[in-house]
Design a protein around this motif. Sequence first.
Motif, PDB file in Angstrom:
ATOM      1  N   ILE A 814     -14.408   4.689 -11.772  1.00 29.10           N
ATOM      2  CA  ILE A 814     -14.068   3.264 -11.844  1.00 29.10           C
ATOM      3  C   ILE A 814     -15.221   2.402 -11.362  1.00 29.10           C
ATOM      4  N   PHE A 815     -15.535   1.392 -12.146  1.00 26.65           N
ATOM      5  CA  PHE A 815     -16.672   0.517 -11.876  1.00 26.65           C
ATOM      6  C   PHE A 815     -16.199  -0.883 -11.460  1.00 26.65           C
ATOM      7  N   GLU A 816     -15.152  -1.378 -12.126  1.00 25.68           N
ATOM      8  CA  GLU A 816     -14.681  -2.742 -11.854  1.00 25.68           C
ATOM      9  C   GLU A 816     -13.162  -2.781 -11.871  1.00 25.68           C
ATOM     10  N   VAL A 817     -12.585  -3.463 -10.878  1.00 22.80           N
ATOM     11  CA  VAL A 817     -11.135  -3.663 -10.795  1.00 22.80           C
ATOM     12  C   VAL A 817     -10.875  -5.148 -10.587  1.00 22.80           C
ATOM     13  N   GLY A 818     -10.063  -5.737 -11.454  1.00 21.97           N
ATOM     14  CA  GLY A 818      -9.691  -7.152 -11.332  1.00 21.97           C
ATOM     15  C   GLY A 818      -8.214  -7.278 -11.015  1.00 21.97           C
ATOM     16  N   MET A 819      -7.921  -7.815  -9.822  1.00 20.92           N
ATOM     17  CA  MET A 819      -6.518  -7.981  -9.383  1.00 20.92           C
ATOM     18  C   MET A 819      -6.201  -9.433  -9.061  1.00 20.92           C
ATOM     19  N   TRP A 820      -6.992 -10.366  -9.558  1.00 23.98           N
ATOM     20  CA  TRP A 820      -6.817 -11.778  -9.236  1.00 23.98           C
ATOM     21  C   TRP A 820      -5.393 -12.252  -9.585  1.00 23.98           C
ATOM     22  N   GLY A 821      -4.812 -13.039  -8.685  1.00 24.33           N
ATOM     23  CA  GLY A 821      -3.558 -13.708  -9.013  1.00 24.33           C
ATOM     24  C   GLY A 821      -2.316 -12.862  -8.938  1.00 24.33           C
ATOM     25  N   ASN A 822      -2.330 -11.766  -8.158  1.00 24.00           N
ATOM     26  CA  ASN A 822      -1.112 -11.017  -7.872  1.00 24.00           C
ATOM     27  C   ASN A 822      -0.644 -11.355  -6.459  1.00 24.00           C
ATOM     28  N   GLN A 823       0.182 -10.536  -5.868  1.00 20.64           N
ATOM     29  CA  GLN A 823       0.672 -10.798  -4.509  1.00 20.64           C
ATOM     30  C   GLN A 823       0.706  -9.499  -3.708  1.00 20.64           C
ATOM     31  N   ILE A 824      -0.455  -8.860  -3.569  1.00 20.12           N
ATOM     32  CA  ILE A 824      -0.474  -7.581  -2.863  1.00 20.12           C
ATOM     33  C   ILE A 824      -0.442  -7.781  -1.348  1.00 20.12           C
ATOM     34  N   GLY A 825      -0.793  -8.980  -0.856  1.00 20.38           N
ATOM     35  CA  GLY A 825      -0.694  -9.285   0.569  1.00 20.38           C
ATOM     36  C   GLY A 825      -1.563  -8.397   1.439  1.00 20.38           C
ATOM     37  N   ASP A 826      -1.269  -8.415   2.731  1.00 15.52           N
ATOM     38  CA  ASP A 826      -2.082  -7.659   3.694  1.00 15.52           C
ATOM     39  C   ASP A 826      -1.901  -6.150   3.537  1.00 15.52           C
ATOM     40  N   GLU A 827      -0.658  -5.720   3.195  1.00 13.89           N
ATOM     41  CA  GLU A 827      -0.434  -4.279   3.008  1.00 13.89           C
ATOM     42  C   GLU A 827      -1.273  -3.736   1.862  1.00 13.89           C
ATOM     43  N   GLY A 828      -1.259  -4.463   0.757  1.00 14.45           N
ATOM     44  CA  GLY A 828      -2.055  -4.045  -0.389  1.00 14.45           C
ATOM     45  C   GLY A 828      -3.541  -4.098  -0.090  1.00 14.45           C
ATOM     46  N   ALA A 829      -3.964  -5.135   0.651  1.00 16.72           N
ATOM     47  CA  ALA A 829      -5.381  -5.268   0.997  1.00 16.72           C
ATOM     48  C   ALA A 829      -5.829  -4.109   1.888  1.00 16.72           C
ATOM     49  N   THR A 830      -4.969  -3.724   2.815  1.00 13.60           N
ATOM     50  CA  THR A 830      -5.296  -2.583   3.698  1.00 13.60           C
ATOM     51  C   THR A 830      -5.444  -1.302   2.892  1.00 13.60           C
ATOM     52  N   ALA A 831      -4.584  -1.133   1.883  1.00 14.64           N
ATOM     53  CA  ALA A 831      -4.688   0.046   1.012  1.00 14.64           C
ATOM     54  C   ALA A 831      -6.001   0.023   0.228  1.00 14.64           C
ATOM     55  N   PHE A 832      -6.397  -1.158  -0.265  1.00 17.87           N
ATOM     56  CA  PHE A 832      -7.669  -1.259  -0.979  1.00 17.87           C
ATOM     57  C   PHE A 832      -8.849  -1.044  -0.038  1.00 17.87           C
ATOM     58  N   ALA A 833      -8.655  -1.398   1.234  1.00 21.15           N
ATOM     59  CA  ALA A 833      -9.708  -1.138   2.223  1.00 21.15           C
ATOM     60  C   ALA A 833      -9.965   0.364   2.332  1.00 21.15           C
ATOM     61  N   GLU A 834      -8.881   1.128   2.334  1.00 15.60           N
ATOM     62  CA  GLU A 834      -9.041   2.587   2.397  1.00 15.60           C
ATOM     63  C   GLU A 834      -9.745   3.116   1.147  1.00 15.60           C
ATOM     64  N   ALA A 835      -9.449   2.481   0.014  1.00 17.21           N
ATOM     65  CA  ALA A 835     -10.091   2.906  -1.225  1.00 17.21           C
ATOM     66  C   ALA A 835     -11.586   2.608  -1.212  1.00 17.21           C
ATOM     67  N   LEU A 836     -11.970   1.533  -0.509  1.00 14.90           N
ATOM     68  CA  LEU A 836     -13.374   1.129  -0.498  1.00 14.90           C
ATOM     69  C   LEU A 836     -14.260   2.038   0.357  1.00 14.90           C
ATOM     70  N   ARG A 837     -13.680   2.657   1.372  1.00 15.29           N
ATOM     71  CA  ARG A 837     -14.489   3.474   2.282  1.00 15.29           C
ATOM     72  C   ARG A 837     -15.175   4.596   1.494  1.00 15.29           C
ATOM     73  N   ASN A 838     -16.478   4.551   1.511  1.00 15.06           N
ATOM     74  CA  ASN A 838     -17.298   5.602   0.898  1.00 15.06           C
ATOM     75  C   ASN A 838     -17.008   5.803  -0.600  1.00 15.06           C
ATOM     76  N   HIS A 839     -16.526   4.760  -1.287  1.00 13.65           N
ATOM     77  CA  HIS A 839     -16.253   4.927  -2.721  1.00 13.65           C
ATOM     78  C   HIS A 839     -17.563   5.107  -3.476  1.00 13.65           C
ATOM     79  N   PRO A 840     -17.624   6.070  -4.387  1.00 13.98           N
ATOM     80  CA  PRO A 840     -18.909   6.381  -5.036  1.00 13.98           C
ATOM     81  C   PRO A 840     -19.302   5.456  -6.182  1.00 13.98           C
ATOM     82  N   SER A 841     -18.336   4.752  -6.810  1.00  9.99           N
ATOM     83  CA  SER A 841     -18.676   4.042  -8.059  1.00  9.99           C
ATOM     84  C   SER A 841     -18.220   2.592  -8.133  1.00  9.99           C
ATOM     85  N   LEU A 842     -17.222   2.171  -7.368  1.00 10.35           N
ATOM     86  CA  LEU A 842     -16.651   0.826  -7.509  1.00 10.35           C
ATOM     87  C   LEU A 842     -17.700  -0.226  -7.163  1.00 10.35           C
ATOM     88  N   THR A 843     -18.028  -1.053  -8.132  1.00 16.11           N
ATOM     89  CA  THR A 843     -19.098  -2.040  -7.971  1.00 16.11           C
ATOM     90  C   THR A 843     -18.575  -3.471  -7.913  1.00 16.11           C
TER      91      THR A 843
END
Length: 953
Positions: A814-843
């Motif tokens: 995965i290179f690009e993820v667009g989630m603009w305009g949803n309602q993931i809130g802090d819980e969703g943001a924390t989950a994406f934070a875990e995804a970002l740690r040491n991710h090899p390709s997300l730009t």
Amino acid sequence: MEKQGRSEMEIIPSESHSYIKLLKVNREHLVTHVRNTQCLLDNLLQNDYFSAEDVEIVCACPTQPDKVRKILDLVQSKGEEVSEFFLYVLQRLADAYVDLRPWLSEISFSPSQLIQSKAVVNTDPVSRYSQKLRQQLGRDSKFILCYAQKEELLLEEMYTDTIVELVDFGNESLGSLGSLACLLDPSTGVLNEHGETIFVFGDAGVGKSMLLQRLQSLWAAGQLDAELRFFFHFRCRTFSCFKESASLCLRDLLFKHYCYPEQDPEEVFAFLLRFPHTALFTFDGLDELHSDFDLSREPDTSSPWEPAHPLVLLANLLSGKLLKGARKLLTARTGVEIPRHLLWKKVLLRGFSPSHVRAYAGKMFPERAVRQRLLDQLEANANLFSLCTVPLFCWIIFRCFQHFYDAFDGSPQLPDRTVTLTNVFLLVTEVHLNRTQPTSLVQRNTRSQTETFRAGRDTLRSLGQVAHWGMEKSFFVFSQEEVQASEVQEGDLKLGFLRAVPELGLGGDQQSYEFFHLTLQAFFAAFFLVVDDKVGTRELLRSFQEWAPHGEAAAASCYPRFLPSQCLGGRGLAGEDPFKNKDHFHFTNLFLCGLLSKGKQKLLRHLVPAAALRRKRRALWACLFASLRSHLKNLPRVQSGSFSQVQAMPTFLWMLRCIYETQSEKVAQLAARGICANYLKLTFCNACSADCSALSFVLHHFPKRLALDLDNNNLNDYGVRELRPCFSRLTVIRLSVNQITDSGVKVLCEELPKYKILTFLGLYNNQITDVGARYVARILDECTGLTHLKLGKNKITSEGGKCLALAVKNSKSIFEVGMWGNQIGDEGATAFAEALRNHPSLTNLSLAFNGISTEGGKSLACALQQNASLRIFWLTKNELDDEVAESLAEMLKVNQTLKHLWLIQNQITAKGIAQLADALQKNTGIMEICLNGNLIKPEEAKVFEGEKRIVCF
């Protein structure tokens, strides 16, 4: 002078009860502004305050001001009670005495209980005319105008909303229309405050005329803007009925050819001219306005009393030269555009969604068992359901189902094979022809379709001759002589295919006729071209010339000038008219392909000599392939990476529809070979779910992998289902802004992992919830080459956000993820934070406008300290504060690979910005931090002017 006189006017409060003195002091003001004396006389006489002799005395006065003075003299002479009642009439009938509203408000008149008990009748000519208009429109809009003239369906009971969207000048959606009353709401969707026209557009059959009929019904019931006192409805096609020598003034067009005032037409017209904003004009079907009349030879007219040709009046009404300030609502088929300076709002009709189809079925079939049988058959046939997203076709299909239900003892069966539009129109034609058969309680009609058409050949040929003649001249209304010249019999008219034109009088005293819809006229024209022995191949293919690129249509001069451009200020245009809509030609082509297909030979062999049929078929296929090759050759191309991208036009979709009508795999294979590009862009073509059937029919034969961009159309879930045959070819699938729900995403989840070739999935701005987010997460897990995922502006909350984040974390592509305009809130943001740690390709990652606050923001900042892949991060329009800014500042001291950080429209103050600025002293990688719209004042921003990478304004 009036304003000065008003300021010097003595205002006597009603508490003084000296109403005689009040009238005496304000005498000249009343004389100047009371324009309707008859209404006063009627009420004074009815309540025995005036005698018949008093009325005669007033009426004997030579001028209107003299009449008012005499009324005031008599009222004052009769005492306080009569003077008080005089004021009461002015107050109660505010619409009749509109100029006195400010004065009546200033004097704070409060009538006594005695006066309030008196009856007041409104005999004002303007009010009575407005009431007459309401009664006429209420009567005319009460029943749905159906093709079966014997049927009477109440609009109130049968009307079903469609998908209606406000759009901008470029047809980008501004959101759904809340209600039809919102069409006139100045607080939403206004594109140009100086424009006067609401432009409603959409494909043939999506419900433009029905929307106007519903609007008429609402106005007649008093459910629209109360200030709208006049509603004038015209259908543009009827203006073609006027002779070239016709001449009339605006007053006659409105009164003699629409609705005549029963009393004082001069006063009514004067009111309309004085208050044009109280009028709404609707003009239905601008694209159906065709005439040989040359507007360029006629001068413009801005005088409402000067006679001119009706088309000149129409042109000047639309351009605002006549009755400037009146609101106009104009409809046309997709592809017609009008100048921006005329537009007030722009509205796109997209037809039925699946939920609308079900709601409509509930109204058409109140019995639950019958309705469920119909819906079960539709659910089992996605192609048939796709056709039902066009309200006209839905209604036809439902009517055929009802016919079979009545004819076959409650066991109706719609076709279970592939259903083309030609099949649908053949079916409805069969149903209507069988209505002429005698009915019996013990024996039902068992004629086959072939027998029915053979028996009705003469009828169909006569109707086809009328339709074809009209198509050639782009005429949609026919005089009685034209109908009789085609040998249409009285019994043929009773079938319901032709109906009387609703607006009598525009074409003269004789009756005029029209087909119940443009698509039916196109069908009968095609039928005539196929079955008539005298029609040669040149005439057969004439409508295909409308597919030729600009300047290549050899017979362009055969067609009369098309008027909308002239009506809207586009005079002197060279070459082809850009306002010209070609749907009637395209539908003729489509039905020709369907009727001349191999599957229809059995039906037609009893109607057409075999040799003639073969000759016409060969000529049609040769023309179709030549047109397709020529069209594709002339389309603009762009080289984008490994893709050769072609921007296809709506005409390309029409060509694919025609190929689909043939139901020939050989034809589809040949068409697929002609597509040279490997990236098809079909954005803003107003494609519906039924078009996906045509796309798949051809594209599944494409020999290589393909990118398909269908953003900004109206495909819905059934369109996704119809795309299944070509998923094995698609590496790029863009379906943004298409009314897709979780059901459609489920289809993608079931199909795409079978092939594992997907690299780009675009589902922005649909109706996807957390359920659909789980399906997308599964696609991301199983399609290991997926690089781009666009899911912005859906209905995804923290639960869906967590599922997606986990899938992103596990993806190595995965290179690009667009989630603009949803309602993931802090819980969703924390989950994406875990995804970002040491991710090899997300730009690139967008979590903008997702309700993320302090906790989620700090988690993301912390995770970025352990990320070396992300280059662009959008966090615009969240709730990030100085605490988050501090965490991001700490991150920037470590992360040297992030290039763009967007924090626009958050809650960061100068304190947080200062921390970010300080962190930049230790960061050479970041190129910009955008902080526009945060809590910082201009004077505070000056502190950071030296750091060019901080953008505050």
